[in-house]
Each structure stands twice: as structure tokens, then as C-alpha cells.
Motif scaffolding. Structure first.
Motif, mmCIF file in Angstrom:
data_model
loop_
_atom_site.group_PDB
_atom_site.id
_atom_site.type_symbol
_atom_site.label_atom_id
_atom_site.label_comp_id
_atom_site.label_asym_id
_atom_site.label_seq_id
_atom_site.Cartn_x
_atom_site.Cartn_y
_atom_site.Cartn_z
ATOM 1 N N LEU A 56 64.066 40.132 86.294
ATOM 2 C CA LEU A 56 63.777 40.107 87.721
ATOM 3 C C LEU A 56 65.015 39.759 88.542
ATOM 4 C CD1 LEU A 56 61.478 40.494 89.725
ATOM 5 C CD2 LEU A 56 60.965 38.063 89.521
ATOM 6 N N PHE A 57 65.805 38.812 88.081
ATOM 7 C CA PHE A 57 66.961 38.362 88.854
ATOM 8 C C PHE A 57 68.286 38.674 88.138
ATOM 9 C CE2 PHE A 57 63.374 35.469 89.700
ATOM 10 C CZ PHE A 57 63.155 35.812 91.024
ATOM 11 N N VAL A 60 71.756 40.093 90.011
ATOM 12 C CA VAL A 60 71.647 39.816 91.447
ATOM 13 C C VAL A 60 72.801 38.909 91.849
ATOM 14 C CG1 VAL A 60 70.246 38.774 93.262
ATOM 15 C CG2 VAL A 60 69.145 40.095 91.440
ATOM 16 N N SER A 76 68.349 43.596 100.441
ATOM 17 C CA SER A 76 67.012 44.160 100.226
ATOM 18 C C SER A 76 67.098 45.586 99.705
ATOM 19 C CB SER A 76 66.211 44.113 101.525
ATOM 20 O OG SER A 76 66.760 44.991 102.494
ATOM 21 N N TYR A 79 68.503 45.230 95.941
ATOM 22 C CA TYR A 79 67.808 44.462 94.906
ATOM 23 C C TYR A 79 66.284 44.498 95.008
ATOM 24 C CZ TYR A 79 72.448 42.402 94.227
ATOM 25 O OH TYR A 79 73.778 42.219 93.978
ATOM 26 N N ASN A 80 65.734 44.912 96.145
ATOM 27 C CA ASN A 80 64.281 44.888 96.289
ATOM 28 C C ASN A 80 63.627 45.842 95.284
ATOM 29 O OD1 ASN A 80 61.630 46.047 97.623
ATOM 30 N ND2 ASN A 80 61.984 44.037 98.522
ATOM 31 N N TYR A 81 62.597 45.366 94.582
ATOM 32 C CA TYR A 81 62.019 46.165 93.499
ATOM 33 C C TYR A 81 61.127 47.283 94.013
ATOM 34 C CZ TYR A 81 63.824 43.948 89.347
ATOM 35 O OH TYR A 81 64.658 43.541 88.344
ATOM 36 N N ARG A 84 63.673 49.903 94.365
ATOM 37 C CA ARG A 84 64.076 50.352 93.026
ATOM 38 C C ARG A 84 63.011 51.238 92.404
ATOM 39 N NH1 ARG A 84 66.833 45.314 89.713
ATOM 40 N NH2 ARG A 84 68.304 44.625 91.308
ATOM 41 N N ALA A 266 61.538 36.912 99.191
ATOM 42 C CA ALA A 266 60.903 37.951 98.374
ATOM 43 C C ALA A 266 61.472 39.327 98.701
ATOM 44 C CB ALA A 266 59.395 37.932 98.593
ATOM 45 N N ASN A 269 64.865 39.737 97.163
ATOM 46 C CA ASN A 269 64.831 39.478 95.722
ATOM 47 C C ASN A 269 65.635 38.235 95.342
ATOM 48 O OD1 ASN A 269 63.772 40.282 93.174
ATOM 49 N ND2 ASN A 269 65.801 40.999 92.569
ATOM 50 N N LYS A 271 65.118 34.207 94.109
ATOM 51 C CA LYS A 271 64.114 33.432 93.397
ATOM 52 C C LYS A 271 63.322 32.558 94.361
ATOM 53 C CE LYS A 271 63.542 30.558 89.281
ATOM 54 N NZ LYS A 271 64.229 29.883 88.172
#
Length: 526
Positions: A56-57, A60, A76, A79-81, A84, A266, A269, A271
Motif C-alpha cells: 500500500l505504501f 511512496v 494524489s 499514488y492514489n490507488y 492506479r 487518504a 495515499n 498512512k
């Protein structure tokens, strides 16, 4: 009639050939019975959690220094999923397009086999004129035979259908790109609002928390005075009621901002629980200047109709529907197949053990031709449905553009009056402070003025966040990507400066060049 004499060994069954099917059946039976559901263990779940948290991280870039708005936007987008995920869906669609090209090639099939008999393959014959059965048995096949063949076949109808499918996949790839554009636009809109809400929380929450403690202390003191009967009961209760009203108002307003940093974390991305320090030099006086845009709403509407991802996706969906109609029409045509093949057979009784052959075949489903009228009606209905859906969506887009423009004007006016109110309340608080020093004002009056000044200051930040949200919605409503032509996402600082430049240019009327929204290069079907 008696059978001819054959050596006894020719009738001896090959025990291995007899036992082989029994062994296969036994193994299959035990394998089928051995399959039972197996739930994941706690250790497996912990392993999965550990892997997901690491992924997840992973990669980053850590935060370094205060975060500006365009820094947050850059993070964002990188790194924002959600972004992605859409990027991976677009990559998958491109891979499927590449794969569909192979369906255009002829079919080349190679096969090999081995057969073994437990006895000889023999037969006799009957004379069809006299009905006499021959007393002799003959055979023309070895017990063990190796075979191999290769077939090259090309079906012209299948080629046409595959070509249309490849064109459909190409259109679906462009549809995936438009869905990715929409997700990116929504993320940038959400980040802009979350950033300014978090910035307002960073500026106002410390003071609101301090005022909450002051109100609590004043409430405790008032209750103590009431218990000791140092003032009239009604006066003490009225004072407590005022304090409780102030406390509830602070808590209610505070709840709107307390989660802003979590929402922003969030989106970029980071933590959860990480404290974000936003750039203190953020200029709240730099209100987006959109006079050129708002004075030309007709041009904005045209830009929206040309660039909104939803409408572009509908354009490609109509192409897919038209191609589907063509593919259905191909299914009514005769199928022509041309083939060439090479064979090998180890049977010693064959005159030629290796040979090649070529051929052609035509097939036509005569009954399917009667479905053409119904097929045509279905295609016409689908085309009308596509047109009506696109027109309805166009109406919704036009409405959204107008509403976004009106909301922006209202947000500017609301921010202006909120700023004036915050300035007035701050001046009132200063006058009451001076009155406290001159002993002409009470502590209760000062506390009430301080709470009012803090709340109006928070409202000013909240209004500015709403103003930024209205600006983002206006850009979103016309389908503005707000991205540089060649994003340098590898370097976040460079990418942030690019986003800031695009933001500035768009405010100056950059929508006029939006008709040239970058599109991925179309891959020609071979």
C-alpha cells in the motif's frame, strides 16, 4: 465355419493395457473424494495483511516540509490507488487489443498421437451379390501406431468477424481511457476541497480547542457558584445555558473540519494517522479569477459537450454498437475455409506413410438467413437507444455547467461576506478586550465574543474551501483535465509546478484550447 488359425500369442491380452483404465478410474475416484473446502488460517490472513500493508505504501515518497495544494494534487495523481486502478484497467484494455490482433491470423493446428491395441485388428467380408461370407480374416493395421499432422486453415468469415472484434476492442480501449480521465478529474476535485478544508482545520482547530476548555472551565465555575448560592439561581442557570449553547456550537462547527486531514491523507495515499503540515503561506486572497470563463458560458457549454469523458465514452459506445451490427451481419454470410495439411502415419500397411493435402469448403446456415429482419430491427433499436442516452447525458452536462457557474458566483459572494463578518467579529473582540482592561466589560461578554470571532473565522475558511470546490466543479463540468501535455510524474516537485502552471493558464481562459484533449494513439487492426 471356423476361424482361421492364428498364433496363440496374437490373442494374449496385453495386461498393461487392461490394467491402465482401471488405474486411471481408481486415481480419479480417490482424487475427487479428496477435494474438501479449506478455509484460510489466521496465519494466512496475517500474511496477506502484511503483504497488503507493505504494498500500500511501497515506493511512496515521504513527506518533506509543508504541503502545498499542487503538491497534494501531484501526490494524489501519482499514488492514489483509484487512479492506479483505472490506469491498470487501461493497460489491460491495451493488452487485450494486442491479443485480438492474433485472432486475425490463420489457424495452425499440430497434433500427435499414439495408439496401442491388445490384439490384432482383423475383419472378413461378405459378397454383396451372393451373400457369401468370406472364411478368411485380414488386417491392415499395426498394433502400435504413431500419428502426427499439421493443419493450416483460414476461414474468411472468421477473419471478418475477428477484424470487427479487434475494432470493437480498439474502441473499448478508448472508452477505458475516458473512464480514467473521469476518475482523475474527480480525484483532483476531491483533493482541492479536502486540502482547503484541512488548511482551515489547521488554522482554526487549536483556537477552538482552547475555547472549548475555557467554556468548560466557565461552566464548572458557574455550577460551583450556583451550589454555594453566591448568585441568584435563575441568573446562574441562564449563564450556564449560554455557555452550553456556545459549547454545542463550537462542537458542531468543529466536526466539519476535524476529519479533513484524514480525508486528505487518504486521497494522497499517506498512512492514516500521519500528521500533515500544510503550507502556511497558502494565499486565501488568491481567489480563482474566472470572469473570462463565466462571461462566455456558451463557449463553456460547447467545450463541455466536446470534452466531457462521459460523452466521449458514449461516442465510442456508439461505434461499438455499429461494429456489433456489422459483426452480426457477417454471421449471415457463407463461411469459406481454405486449408492445407500434412500427415504422418507409422502404420506399416500404409502405401504412403507421409502425405499432404489441400482443400476448400463452403458452409451456409440457410435457416439463419430468416433472422435478418429481426436482427435489423434490433440494431435500429440499439442505435436509437444510444442516441437517446447520449442526448439525455448532453442535457445533464449542459445543466451541470450552468449550475457550476451559478454555484461559483454564489461561493464568491459567500466568501466575501464571510470575510467581512470575520473581520468585524475580530474587531469587536479587540474592543471588548480593551473594555476588560478598563473594567467596563465582563468576562462572559469577552468569552462570547471570542467564541463568535473563532466561529466566524472558521466559517471564512470553510467558505473559501467551498469556493475552491465550486471552482473545481466548474472545471470538472466542462471536462477539463488540468494536466500538462507531458506530465513529469517521476519528480513530484516538477510535476507540482506543472500543475500550478496549468491551473493558472486555465483560469485565464485555457478552456478555449480544450477541444484538443490528448488521446492515446489508435492502434490499427492488422
Amino acid at each position: 465355419m471356423h476361424k482361421p488359425y492364428l498364433p496363440a500369442k496374437r490373442f494374449v491380452a496385453n495386461k498393461r493395457l487392461v490394467l491402465l483404465p482401471l488405474a486411471i478410474l481408481t486415481l480419479a475416484a480417490f482424487s475427487g473424494c479428496a477435494i474438501v473446502p479449506q478455509a484460510l488460517s489466521d496465519e494466512d490472513r496475517q500474511t496477506r495483511i502484511h503483504e497488503d500493508m507493505n504494498a500500500l505504501f511501497k515506493d511512496v515518497e515521504p513527506l518533506a516540509g509543508p504541503l502545498t495544494l499542487h503538491d497534494a494534487l501531484a501526490r494524489s495523481l501519482k499514488y492514489n490507488y483509484d487512479a492506479r486502478l483505472k490506469l491498470m484497467e487501461e493497460a489491460l484494455s491495451n493488452a487485450q487489443l494486442d491479443l485480438s490482433h492474433y485472432d486475425l491470423l490463420p489457424r495452425l493446428t499440430a497434433s500427435a498421437g499414439y495408439t496401442a491395441r491388445s490384439n490384432d485388428a482383423g475383419s472378413n467380408s461378405v459378397n454383396l451379390d451372393t451373400g457369401t461370407v468370406s472364411p478368411f480374416y485380414s488386417g491392415a493395421q499395426d498394433r502400435n501406431i504413431n500419428t502426427a499432422n499439421a493443419v493450416l486453415a483460414w476461414n474468411i468469415l472468421d477473419f471478418g468477424v475477428s477484424y470487427v472484434r479487434a475494432q470493437q476492442q480498439a474502441a473499448q480501449t478508448l472508452m477505458a481511457n475516458e473512464r480514467k480521465r473521469k476518475v482523475v478529474q474527480n480525484i483532483m476535485q476531491d483533493v482541492r476541497q479536502a486540502y482547503w478544508r484541512a488548511f482551515g482545520a489547521q488554522k482554526t482547530l487549536p483556537r477552538l480547542d482552547a475555547l472549548l476548555l475555557e467554556v468548560k472551565d466557565a461552566l464548572t465555575l458557574s455550577r460551583r457558584i450556583e451550589e454555594q448560592r453566591l448568585s441568584s439561581p435563575l441568573g446562574a442557570l441562564s449563564y450556564q445555558r449560554s455557555l452550553i449553547d456556545m459549547y454545542q456550537e463550537i462542537v458542531r462547527q468543529r466536526q466539519e473540519l476535524v476529519l479533513a486531514q484524514t480525508e486528505l491523507a487518504a486521497l494522497i495515499n499517506v498512512k492514516p494517522g500521519t500528521e500533515l503540515k500544510l503550507a502556511s503561506e497558502a494565499d486565501m486572497n488568491a481567489i480563482p479569477s474566472l470572469h473570462l470563463l463565466l462571461d462566455n458560458m456558451d463557449a463553456l457549454e460547447q467545450a463541455a459537450l466536446a470534452n466531457r469523458p462521459e460523452l466521449r465514452e458514449e461516442d465510442y459506445r456508439k461505434q461499438v454498437s455499429a461494429l456489433e451490427a456489422r459483426r452480426a451481419l457477417f454471421s449471415l454470410l457463407p463461411g469459406i475455409e481454405i486449408n492445407w495439411s500434412a500427415y504422418h502415419d507409422s502404420n506399416s500397411y500404409q502405401f504412403n506413410n507421409n502425405w499432404t493435402q489441400a482443400g476448400a469448403a463452403v458452409s451456409f446456415n440457410l435457416l439463419r438467413a430468416f433472422s435478418y429482419p429481426a436482427m435489423k430491427r434490433s440494431q435500429e433499436a440499439q442505435a436509437k437507444l444510444d442516441d437517446v442516452r447520449r442526448i439525455a447525458l448532453s442535457m445533464a452536462v449542459l445543466t451541470q455547467v450552468r449550475i457550476a457557474g451559478q454555484r461559483y458566483r454564489e461561493s464568491v459572494a459567500d466568501y466575501d461576506i464571510s470575510s467581512q463578518g470575520a473581520d468585524v467579529d475580530a474587531r469587536i473582540e479587540q474592543h471588548i478586550l480593551a473594555g476588560i482592561k478598563a473594567k467596563s466589560e465582563t468576562e462572559m461578554t469577552l468569552l462570547r465574543a471570542s467564541v463568535k470571532a473563532a466561529l466566524t473565522e472558521m466559517q471564512r475558511y470553510s467558505s473559501f474551501a467551498n469556493l475552491q470546490m465550486a471552482y473545481a466543479r466548474l472545471a470538472n463540468s466542462v471536462g477539463a483535465d488540468m494536466l500538462p501535455a507531458t506530465p513529469q510524474m517521476q519528480d513530484l516537485k516538477v510535476f507540482s509546478r506543472q500543475l500550478a502552471q496549468v491551473d493558472e493558464e486555465w483560469q485565464k481562459g485555457g478552456f478555449q484550447s480544450m477541444s484538443a484533449v490528448p488521446q492515446p494513439a489508435k492502434k490499427k487492426s492488422e
